[in-house]
Design a protein around this motif. Structure first.
Motif, PDB file in Angstrom:
ATOM      1  N   GLU A 187       0.830  -1.213   0.000  1.00 55.20           N
ATOM      2  CA  GLU A 187       0.000   0.000   0.000  1.00 55.20           C
ATOM      3  C   GLU A 187       0.865   1.265   0.000  1.00 55.20           C
ATOM      4  N   ALA A 188       1.984   1.209   0.720  1.00 53.90           N
ATOM      5  CA  ALA A 188       2.912   2.347   0.708  1.00 53.90           C
ATOM      6  C   ALA A 188       3.498   2.539  -0.679  1.00 53.90           C
ATOM      7  N   ASP A 189       3.888   1.431  -1.316  1.00 53.21           N
ATOM      8  CA  ASP A 189       4.415   1.519  -2.681  1.00 53.21           C
ATOM      9  C   ASP A 189       3.377   2.118  -3.628  1.00 53.21           C
ATOM     10  N   ALA A 190       2.115   1.676  -3.496  1.00 56.48           N
ATOM     11  CA  ALA A 190       1.042   2.177  -4.364  1.00 56.48           C
ATOM     12  C   ALA A 190       0.870   3.680  -4.193  1.00 56.48           C
ATOM     13  N   PHE A 191       0.859   4.150  -2.942  1.00 50.24           N
ATOM     14  CA  PHE A 191       0.717   5.590  -2.719  1.00 50.24           C
ATOM     15  C   PHE A 191       1.905   6.357  -3.290  1.00 50.24           C
ATOM     16  N   LEU A 192       3.104   5.850  -3.111  1.00 43.93           N
ATOM     17  CA  LEU A 192       4.293   6.573  -3.575  1.00 43.93           C
ATOM     18  C   LEU A 192       4.321   6.688  -5.091  1.00 43.93           C
ATOM     19  N   VAL A 193       3.839   5.666  -5.798  1.00 41.85           N
ATOM     20  CA  VAL A 193       3.705   5.784  -7.255  1.00 41.85           C
ATOM     21  C   VAL A 193       2.661   6.843  -7.590  1.00 41.85           C
ATOM     22  N   ALA A 194       1.525   6.815  -6.894  1.00 44.11           N
ATOM     23  CA  ALA A 194       0.461   7.787  -7.151  1.00 44.11           C
ATOM     24  C   ALA A 194       0.920   9.207  -6.849  1.00 44.11           C
TER      25      ALA A 194
END
Length: 518
Positions: free
Chosen positions: A37-44
């Motif tokens: 989830e952290a990775d997903a937010f950082l891409v976003a």
């Protein structure tokens, strides 16, 4: 021009923003960890930031600030500068609205293009798309912030623009405090905080410009001579920035294909690396561009070169110790700041190694910020495009060569090597054209600064060995450890630099006498 004062204003307020940014990252690391989830937010979060740098800070400032300065300091004065600003704004707003709408509709395809590594995990991919749609309007807001920042910087009013990023960090901090559960819920709250922070920044900059006497009216888009001149300058700058930002997206593409947590490791290491880059490099680059532009417009290239020389001296005085310190004590710093909660000791260890590698390119990052105004002030935005193209190809080649064997460390090494390649090419070109050369006295000064940095490294190594486990201990131990590193490193470096001539001793002594007189 009081370069130190201008940089102090920008750098000091940027530091305030970075403090809030560190608080945000420290809380995020503990709540989110190095999770999917952290990775997903950082891409976003990276998507609007990438295009912000493309349309906003870099390309826009490169084209707008010199042209605004010419009009403001010309016979037309403020009225002519305001008219030019309104004409540019008339094109800027519709372009940003259309761009945002297109990406909102096509977001799944775009996320797949830059983060196809997530395509095999449908839940993670869908979360990345969802979060990206929430954060992407930040592009429109922050690009308008950059527009008003360009006006204020041209008027040498740096405070509001330097402080504005703090509002984004505050908004994201509040989001984490309101939703501290982690996972998709906290990631969604963070995405909402990003867009809310954009609204806060725009409100601050719009009001600051109005108080500075620049109240702009909305016009219908018209291709006036001023707008044509702006596009002639800004389109090559956008292409140049585009090449660099494509390089950033390529880094994202490779990072999303690495094991889970890689985007988080890259983010937290970059957070520490960005502190000296923003406080030193960006502050100096922002401060010197309007002044170099003015000297070029007045036909005084020697004064413009002198401004750049002073900027290189000051940037290396502050940047070299930061780069050396980050390389030596990256592990303890990361552990002290980010380790805890869901961010494990192994996460901190990997992040520290990534930081040490990236920090080796820090002097080059900062020098690029100081060198490029020499091109932009002369309305030459094509040369940085060409060098950026070479850097892009080199980045792709290095990623393919290094990542299979070294993983995230290979990605970090490619970032550092490409920054040095870009720096060297830009300096050689500017030097060959006779616009700016590092004089022998400055080379000697930099060598002494490096020697002082080596003395600091020895002192930091001793502190690191002495304090041992403090950096992963209690809050008090961590705080004491970080303060010991910063205090010891700063004291040793600046004392040795002063004694061996690594800084302008006469200027320091004069400043000290003035303070005593007060």
């Amino acid at each position: 021009m009081n370069l130190v004062k201008s940089m102090g204003t920008i750098g000091g307020l940027t530091m305030v923003s970075r403090v809030f940014g560190f608080a945000r990252e420290m809380l995020m690391s503990r709540i989110m960890g190095a999770s999917g989830e952290a990775d997903a937010f950082l891409v976003a979060f990276r998507l609007p930031n990438t295009f912000r740098r493309l349309f906003g800070e870099g390309a826009f400032s490169a084209g707008f600030v010199p042209l605004f300065s010419q009009r403001f300091h010309g016979p037309g004065g403020m009225e002519e500068a305001k008219k030019f600003s309104e004409e540019v704004l008339a094109f800027f707003i519709p372009t940003l609205l259309a761009f945002t709408l297109i990406f909102e509709i096509a977001m799944p395809a775009f996320v797949w293009a830059i983060a196809s590594g997530y395509a095999d995990e449908p839940q993670k991919f869908e979360l990345t798309v969802f979060l990206s749609r929430i954060t992407f309007p930040y592009l429109l807001l922050i690009s308008l912030v950059s527009f008003f920042s360009g006006i204020l910087n041209s008027l040498t009013k740096f405070a509001a623009a330097a402080f504005a990023p703090a509002l984004l960090n505050v908004a994201m901090l509040i989001a984490l405090l309101v939703v501290p559960t982690g996972g998709a819920a906290s990631a969604t709250a963070l995405a909402i905080g990003v867009t809310a922070g954009g609204f806060l920044q725009l409100a601050l900059l719009w009001n600051s410009a109005r108080r500075a006497g620049v109240s702009l009216a909305l016009r219908k888009p018209r291709m006036t001579p001023g707008v044509k001149q702006f596009f002639v300058v800004v389109i090559p700058a956008t292409l140049g920035a585009g090449v660099y930002q494509i390089s950033q997206l390529i880094d994202t593409f490779f990072a999303t294909r690495l094991p889970e947590g890689s985007m988080s490791y890259l983010n937290y290491s970059d957070r520490l690396n960005q502190l000296p880059l923003s406080v030193i490099g960006t502050a100096l680059g922002t401060a010197i561009l309007p002044h170099i532009s003015r000297f070029i417009a007045k036909g005084e290239p020697e004064e413009a070169a002198k401004v750049q020389g002073n900027a290189v001296d000051l940037s290396m005085l502050l940047c070299l110790p930061a780069a050396l310190a980050l390389a030596v004590v990256a592990g303890p710093l990361v552990a002290a700041l980010f380790q805890g909660g869901k961010f494990t000791a192994n996460d901190a260890y990997i992040t520290g190694n990534v930081l040490a590698i990236i920090a080796s390119g820090l002097p080059a990052y900062v020098l690029v910020k100081v060198i490029t105004p020499g091109f932009y002030a002369r309305e030459d935005t094509k040369t940085p495009v060409k060098t950026a193209g070479v850097v892009l190809l080199a980045n792709i080649a290095l990623n393919f060569a290094l990542i299979p064997s070294f993983g995230i460390y290979g990605l970090a090494a490619a970032i550092s090597l490409c920054s040095w390649l870009n720096c060297v090419m830009l300096y050689v070109i500017l030097s060959k054209r006779g616009h700016f050369r590092i004089q022998p006295w400055l080379w000697g000064r930099i060598a002494r600064q490096f020697a002082a940095g080596l003395a600091m490294v020895a002192a930091l190594a001793g502190v690191r060995m002495l304090l041992g486990d403090w950096f992963a201990g209690s809050v008090a131990e961590r705080l004491a450890g970080v303060l010991a590193l910063v205090g010891t490193g700063g004291a040793v470096y600046f004392l040795v630099a002063f004694l061996i001539g690594g800084m302008d001793r006469d200027a320091i002594l004069v400043l000290m006498r003035k303070k005593k007189a007060v």
